[in-house]
Design a protein around this motif. Structure first.
Motif, short mmCIF file in Angstrom:
data_model
loop_
_atom_site.label_atom_id
_atom_site.label_comp_id
_atom_site.label_asym_id
_atom_site.label_seq_id
_atom_site.Cartn_x
_atom_site.Cartn_y
_atom_site.Cartn_z
N CYS A 11 0.86 -1.18 0.00
CA CYS A 11 0.00 0.00 0.00
C CYS A 11 0.90 1.24 0.00
N ALA A 12 0.52 2.31 -0.70
CA ALA A 12 1.35 3.52 -0.73
C ALA A 12 0.48 4.73 -1.03
N SER A 13 0.97 5.88 -0.62
CA SER A 13 0.28 7.12 -1.02
C SER A 13 1.16 7.81 -2.04
N GLY A 14 0.58 8.73 -2.81
CA GLY A 14 1.38 9.36 -3.85
C GLY A 14 0.74 10.63 -4.37
N ASN A 15 1.46 11.22 -5.32
CA ASN A 15 1.01 12.46 -5.92
C ASN A 15 0.08 12.11 -7.09
N GLY A 16 -1.11 11.72 -6.78
CA GLY A 16 -2.06 11.26 -7.80
C GLY A 16 -2.17 9.75 -7.77
N PRO A 17 -3.25 9.20 -8.35
CA PRO A 17 -3.51 7.76 -8.21
C PRO A 17 -2.47 6.87 -8.91
N VAL A 18 -1.96 7.31 -10.09
CA VAL A 18 -0.98 6.48 -10.80
C VAL A 18 0.30 6.42 -9.98
N ASP A 19 0.72 7.59 -9.46
CA ASP A 19 1.94 7.64 -8.65
C ASP A 19 1.80 6.73 -7.43
N ALA A 20 0.63 6.80 -6.77
CA ALA A 20 0.41 5.97 -5.58
C ALA A 20 0.48 4.48 -5.95
N ALA A 21 -0.17 4.11 -7.06
CA ALA A 21 -0.20 2.69 -7.46
C ALA A 21 1.21 2.20 -7.82
N ILE A 22 1.96 3.04 -8.52
CA ILE A 22 3.31 2.61 -8.92
C ILE A 22 4.24 2.53 -7.71
N LYS A 23 4.02 3.44 -6.75
CA LYS A 23 4.84 3.36 -5.52
C LYS A 23 4.53 2.06 -4.77
N ALA A 24 3.26 1.69 -4.73
CA ALA A 24 2.90 0.43 -4.06
C ALA A 24 3.54 -0.76 -4.78
N LEU A 25 3.49 -0.69 -6.11
CA LEU A 25 4.10 -1.78 -6.92
C LEU A 25 5.60 -1.88 -6.65
N LYS A 26 6.23 -0.70 -6.52
CA LYS A 26 7.69 -0.69 -6.30
C LYS A 26 8.07 -1.20 -4.91
N LYS A 27 7.10 -1.15 -3.98
CA LYS A 27 7.40 -1.72 -2.66
C LYS A 27 7.54 -3.25 -2.78
#
Ligand code: KIV
Ligand code: ZN
Length: 498
Positions: A419-435
């Motif tokens: 799970c991650a937060s980000g600067n917009g939904p795509v950023d949040a999703a990609i940050k979660a993926l990168k975890k």
């Protein structure tokens, strides 16, 4: 009495050099078979020495295709020619396409050589290729910027050495139509033995003149044209097959025929665009979505009174059927199968059943199902064997709140969540993926595209991700563009070599 023009398709060689558009062997066979059905005379199937994949594809295409000549590209190098001959061993009709740069800048900077030595190397390559095949085509790379007198000497020498076809590439797309036409005319008039060979055009579109140059070449004596479907190719692309075919069909005064069954143009165009993940610009001549769409009131009125007022080509002549059945959630498998056949895609029953399930899910979410949508489904179906897959994705986003994404990936069947937060939904999703996928990778390019119209449209995402000093290309398609973005990122990761 009409002359015959040979259509040499290089979608699978010059066209396939476009970064991110590489096809696997099965997809190449699918394209080759549809080119055969379209009626092309020669299929350039690859550059066998360049990679084991190209070598294998030339072998498999040679086995799969019956009527067209299969051509393999080489440099003027003996080993290239040996490998091309080996790759062509199953072809029923075979051609080796060898050549060398002839412009002063190629001679000086690429080969550190001189004009006389280049002629010797050209002759030697043709003679060497002749040991293997009767049909040898010679290309004078950068002929567009080669002075005509010297070019004529090269052409004369290689015809004498046994070349059956001479390719005059405007490699950089620099020539003006009258300049290119005059070049062909000059060769027709000044090369001894020119009637023992066929002159071929090979034009690039850097200045938007590829088709005009090709037609100028034909009007001055060329009897083979080298083209690609949708004009795809490196940089601004090559001459588009569909444009040349329809120019010759529309302008009877040119009195030149091809073997192209023009009604197959549209399905082949869609197939190539879909397999290569290469969208067609909407205003592309002949095959663009808007090529036959009249939107202004004056045009609509004219077309309704008499279609010839604004239409120079009947869309049916290129395989666009206005009356095609609209696919909806109530359409059965037979209708879907039929639509795929119209688009040039043959599916096994098992694949059709799988795609049909996805089709029904899409039809529930989307009112109008377009050809592009179902081709995306067929494309998405290709990716089901990937090692890493998106299991679920949930995103919260909006104005005044921080975007948060949670997702799960299945990696070789095992589930990982983050799970991650980000600067917009795509950023949040990609940050979660990168975890979950903890690697040093960065997003280099990201485009989102709607396929047709409507807020319920399928979004296509193309991405480039850099990892380990290499760029990887990925593709995703979904009515949810955040999911499509994550799928595209995963597609890149699945291609990582380590
Ligand atoms: O554009 C070009 O010069 C080519 C040759 C290799 C035929 O593609
Ligand atoms: Zn080229």
């Amino acid at each position: 009495m009409s002359d015959r023009l040979f259509i040499f398709d290089t979608t699978l060689r010059d066209g396939e050099q476009v970064p991110g558009c590489q096809l696997n062997t099965i997809e190449k066979i699918q394209v080759a078979k549809s080119l055969e059905a379209l009626g092309v005379d020669i299929i350039e199937a690859g550059f066998p020495v360049s990679s084991p994949g190209d070598f294998k594809s030339v072998i498999e295409i040679s086995k799969a295709v019956t009527w067209p000549t299969i051509c393999a590209l080489t440099r003027a190098v003996e080993r290239d020619i040996d490998v091309a001959a080996e790759a062509l061993k199953y072809a029923k009709h075979k051609r080796i396409h060898t050549g060398i740069g002839t412009s002063d800048s190629h001679i000086k900077y690429k080969f550190n050589s001189n004009r006389e030595e280049i002629i010797e190397r050209a002759i030697a390559a043709v003679k060497y290729a002749k040991r293997y095949v009767e049909d040898v085509e010679f290309y004078a790379e950068d002929a567009g910027r080669t002075d005509n007198e010297y070019l004529a000497r090269v052409v004369e020498a290689v015809i004498k050495a046994g070349a059956t076809v001479i390719n005059i590439p405007d490699t950089t797309g620099y020539c003006l139509p009258n300049e290119y036409g005059n070049k062909i005319k000059y060769l027709m008039e000044n090369v001894k033995g020119i009637h023992n060979a066929i002159l071929s055009t090979h034009c690039h579109n850097d200045l938007g003149m590829a088709t005009a140059n090709t037609i100028a070449g034909v009007m001055n004596g060329a009897r083979q044209v080298e083209v690609t479907i949708n004009g795809i190719g490196e940089r601004a692309g090559n001459t588009a097959l569909e444009e040349v075919a329809m120019i010759l069909k529309s302008h009877h005064e040119i009195k030149i025929d091809t073997n192209i069954n023009t009604q197959k143009i549209y399905p082949v165009s869609r197939l190539v665009s879909s397999l290569m993940n290469m969208p067609i610009q909407p205003n592309k001549a002949i095959v663009g979505r808007n090529a036959f769409a009249h939107s202004s009131g004056i045009h609509q009125d004219g077309v309704l009174k008499n279609v010839q007022t604004y239409e120079i080509i009947d869309p049916k002549d290129v395989g666009i059927d206005d009356n095609s059945i609209v696919l909806t959630a109530r359409s059965g498998r037979a209708a879907l199968k039929n639509r795929f056949l119209t688009l040039g895609v043959e599916l096994s029953q098992e694949k059709l059943d799988k795609i049909y399930e996805d089709f029904l899910k899409l039809a529930d979410r989307k009112k109008d199902i377009h050809d592009d949508d179902i081709l995306v489904l067929a494309g998405a179906e290709r990716t089901t064997n990937q090692r890493i897959k998106l299991d679920y994705l949930q995103v919260t986003s909006g104005v005044g709140v921080q975007s948060v994404a949670s997702l799960a990936l299945k990696i070789s069947g095992e589930k990982f969540e983050a799970c991650a937060s980000g600067n917009g939904p795509v950023d949040a999703a990609i940050k979660a993926l990168k975890k979950i996928i903890d690697r040093h990778m960065s997003l280099k390019e990201f485009t989102i595209q709607a396929i047709s119209k409507g807020s319920d449209d399928v979004g296509k995402v193309h991405m480039q991700v850099e990892y380990d000093n290499q760029i990887y290309y990925g593709f995703g398609a979904n009515t949810d563009i955040i999911a499509a973005s994550v799928e595209a990122y995963i597609d890149c990761i699945n291609k990582f070599k380590s």
